[in-house]
Design an enzyme around this catalytic site. Sequence first.
Site, PDB file in Angstrom:
ATOM      1  N   THR A  24      32.108  43.270  38.451  1.00 32.07           N
ATOM      2  CA  THR A  24      33.101  44.202  39.015  1.00 32.07           C
ATOM      3  C   THR A  24      32.730  44.469  40.463  1.00 32.07           C
ATOM      4  O   THR A  24      31.543  44.521  40.795  1.00 32.07           O
ATOM      5  CB  THR A  24      33.151  45.542  38.246  1.00 32.07           C
ATOM      6  OG1 THR A  24      33.836  46.524  39.059  1.00 32.07           O
ATOM      7  CG2 THR A  24      31.787  46.113  37.921  1.00 32.07           C
ATOM      8  N   ARG A  68      37.767  53.623  41.792  1.00 33.47           N
ATOM      9  CA  ARG A  68      38.452  54.723  41.092  1.00 33.47           C
ATOM     10  C   ARG A  68      37.509  55.883  40.840  1.00 33.47           C
ATOM     11  O   ARG A  68      37.828  57.030  41.036  1.00 33.47           O
ATOM     12  CB  ARG A  68      38.954  54.222  39.734  1.00 33.47           C
ATOM     13  CG  ARG A  68      40.330  53.703  39.747  1.00 33.47           C
ATOM     14  CD  ARG A  68      40.706  53.252  38.384  1.00 33.47           C
ATOM     15  NE  ARG A  68      39.748  52.273  37.874  1.00 33.47           N
ATOM     16  CZ  ARG A  68      40.059  51.274  37.083  1.00 33.47           C
ATOM     17  NH1 ARG A  68      41.282  51.121  36.698  1.00 33.47           N
ATOM     18  NH2 ARG A  68      39.140  50.438  36.651  1.00 33.47           N
ATOM     19  N   ASP A 102      32.897  48.240  32.882  1.00 35.00           N
ATOM     20  CA  ASP A 102      32.651  49.199  31.806  1.00 35.00           C
ATOM     21  C   ASP A 102      33.639  49.080  30.636  1.00 35.00           C
ATOM     22  O   ASP A 102      33.247  49.205  29.473  1.00 35.00           O
ATOM     23  CB  ASP A 102      32.600  50.643  32.349  1.00 35.00           C
ATOM     24  CG  ASP A 102      33.754  50.970  33.287  1.00 35.00           C
ATOM     25  OD1 ASP A 102      34.646  50.105  33.478  1.00 35.00           O
ATOM     26  OD2 ASP A 102      33.769  52.083  33.829  1.00 35.00           O
ATOM     27  N   ASP A 125      29.609  50.057  39.629  1.00 34.12           N
ATOM     28  CA  ASP A 125      29.518  51.342  38.920  1.00 34.12           C
ATOM     29  C   ASP A 125      28.944  51.204  37.516  1.00 34.12           C
ATOM     30  O   ASP A 125      29.283  51.979  36.625  1.00 34.12           O
ATOM     31  CB  ASP A 125      30.910  51.995  38.859  1.00 34.12           C
ATOM     32  CG  ASP A 125      31.926  51.112  38.134  1.00 34.12           C
ATOM     33  OD1 ASP A 125      31.644  49.922  37.914  1.00 34.12           O
ATOM     34  OD2 ASP A 125      33.014  51.623  37.806  1.00 34.12           O
ATOM     35  N   ARG A 153      43.336  42.970  31.024  1.00 29.77           N
ATOM     36  CA  ARG A 153      42.908  44.246  30.436  1.00 29.77           C
ATOM     37  C   ARG A 153      43.708  44.346  29.143  1.00 29.77           C
ATOM     38  O   ARG A 153      44.874  44.717  29.161  1.00 29.77           O
ATOM     39  CB  ARG A 153      43.234  45.418  31.362  1.00 29.77           C
ATOM     40  CG  ARG A 153      42.558  45.331  32.743  1.00 29.77           C
ATOM     41  CD  ARG A 153      42.743  46.643  33.498  1.00 29.77           C
ATOM     42  NE  ARG A 153      42.464  46.535  34.926  1.00 29.77           N
ATOM     43  CZ  ARG A 153      41.256  46.659  35.465  1.00 29.77           C
ATOM     44  NH1 ARG A 153      40.207  46.874  34.708  1.00 29.77           N
ATOM     45  NH2 ARG A 153      41.090  46.576  36.779  1.00 29.77           N
ATOM     46  N   GLY A 209      39.101  43.824  35.686  1.00 24.39           N
ATOM     47  CA  GLY A 209      39.399  43.414  37.065  1.00 24.39           C
ATOM     48  C   GLY A 209      38.502  42.249  37.471  1.00 24.39           C
ATOM     49  O   GLY A 209      37.307  42.293  37.243  1.00 24.39           O
ATOM     50  N   ASP A 217      33.106  47.217  41.859  1.00 24.96           N
ATOM     51  CA  ASP A 217      32.845  48.654  42.033  1.00 24.96           C
ATOM     52  C   ASP A 217      31.366  49.056  42.070  1.00 24.96           C
ATOM     53  O   ASP A 217      31.028  50.136  42.519  1.00 24.96           O
ATOM     54  CB  ASP A 217      33.525  49.447  40.912  1.00 24.96           C
ATOM     55  CG  ASP A 217      35.034  49.448  41.050  1.00 24.96           C
ATOM     56  OD1 ASP A 217      35.534  48.972  42.085  1.00 24.96           O
ATOM     57  OD2 ASP A 217      35.718  49.918  40.122  1.00 24.96           O
TER      58      ASP A 217
HETATM   59  O1  F6P Z   1      37.482  48.086  38.468  1.00 26.95           O
HETATM   60  C1  F6P Z   1      37.718  47.289  39.560  1.00 26.95           C
HETATM   61  C2  F6P Z   1      38.926  47.737  40.313  1.00 26.95           C
HETATM   62  O2  F6P Z   1      39.109  46.847  41.373  1.00 26.95           O
HETATM   63  C3  F6P Z   1      38.915  49.184  40.817  1.00 26.95           C
HETATM   64  O3  F6P Z   1      38.190  49.375  41.994  1.00 26.95           O
HETATM   65  C4  F6P Z   1      40.377  49.458  40.981  1.00 26.95           C
HETATM   66  O4  F6P Z   1      40.637  50.833  40.908  1.00 26.95           O
HETATM   67  C5  F6P Z   1      40.976  48.737  39.822  1.00 26.95           C
HETATM   68  O5  F6P Z   1      40.090  47.672  39.511  1.00 26.95           O
HETATM   69  C6  F6P Z   1      42.356  48.176  40.055  1.00 26.95           C
HETATM   70  O6  F6P Z   1      42.782  47.560  38.878  1.00 26.95           O
HETATM   71  P1  F6P Z   1      44.095  46.683  38.749  1.00 26.95           P
HETATM   72  O7  F6P Z   1      43.867  45.399  39.470  1.00 26.95           O
HETATM   73  O8  F6P Z   1      44.259  46.467  37.294  1.00 26.95           O
HETATM   74  O9  F6P Z   1      45.177  47.461  39.387  1.00 26.95           O
END
Ligand code: F6P
Length: 328
Positions: A130, A176, A107, A134, A76, A15, A132
């Site tokens: 990120t 998440r 991660d 995390d 991803r 992300g 997050d």
């Molecule tokens: O890991 C970062 C993040 O923004 C999370 O907070 C979220 O759950 C996820 O990515 C969303 O991913 P995507 O943009 O692939 O839907």
Amino acid sequence: MKSKLQRIGVLTSGGDSPGMNAAIRAVVRSCAYHNLECIGIFRGYEGLIEGDFKPLGPRSVKNIINRGGTFLKSARSKEFRTEEGRAKAYRNLKEADVDALVVIGGDGTFAGAIQFNKEHDFPIVGLPGTIDNDINGTDYTIGYDTALNTVVEAIDKIRDTANSHNRLFLVEVMGRDAGDIALNAGIGAGAEEILIPEEDMGKDRLIASLKRSKKAGKTSSIVVVAEGDQIGKNILGLADYIRNNMDEYEVKVTVLGHIQRGGSPSCYDRVLASRLGVGAIDALMKGERGVMIGLVHNKVISVPFEQTLEGENEIDTELIRVADITST
Ligand code: F6P
């Protein structure tokens, strides 16, 4: 690996987060400072597998420190999860004479780097990118501060309308597995309740608490819900549950979604990204590999990738206490 580094690849993966451009810029300019060549790899591990490479010089990264997203783009990659995909990526790196990689991501990016390193023994240094926050081993991740400011600004606006209509708003934020955005933005925006994955509040305690604060004279309420929270995962279901169990408020739901990932990075994120980007090249030049460059107690440090993925995300209990006390 050659004894001397000459060419370093940089990519962003997973992300995106505001400040990734600032981090790329710092890596590219740090390479130039040390007379190293820098190769931009587009679309993360996907571009590594497809050989989507382009040389980057100091002028290639002009005017990007203030831009959200990542000009290298991100992905991803499913293929990088396969042994064949990683072998293709390795062949491309060798063909392009790339000696080491800087990967910017979360991660999933570091898990990929660990696996790649196991199979191909290739020098990789990571930067935590990120929203997050995390990742173990750093106090802050690149993009987190900007996301917090985006969320607080949005909730401030929601509060205006919530207040005008005496309504209760459930505001879903990203995270998440991590409640950092919810907890900190919740405190910053003065939320009445904050639901995070690390703590299971339970629906009944939530209702009891909302009723208490209504009795105490509150006319509207904001409940910040991390997307990974136990009872908040299905936010529309939670809204229905509240409607069925208390009639004190009209209940509305706002999902902030990907707005949290965009926007011009805050000054804090730009400085953090710049420090960590410079730190990444310093680390590679010292012969470090398989590490993430992070910030702990305002010092740039390096920590083995494995350690960044250990255990569950930990929430500061002091913050929970502050949220409880200040929301009464
Ligand atoms: O890991 C970062 C993040 O923004 C999370 O907070 C979220 O759950 C996820 O990515 C969303 O991913 P995507 O943009 O692939 O839907």
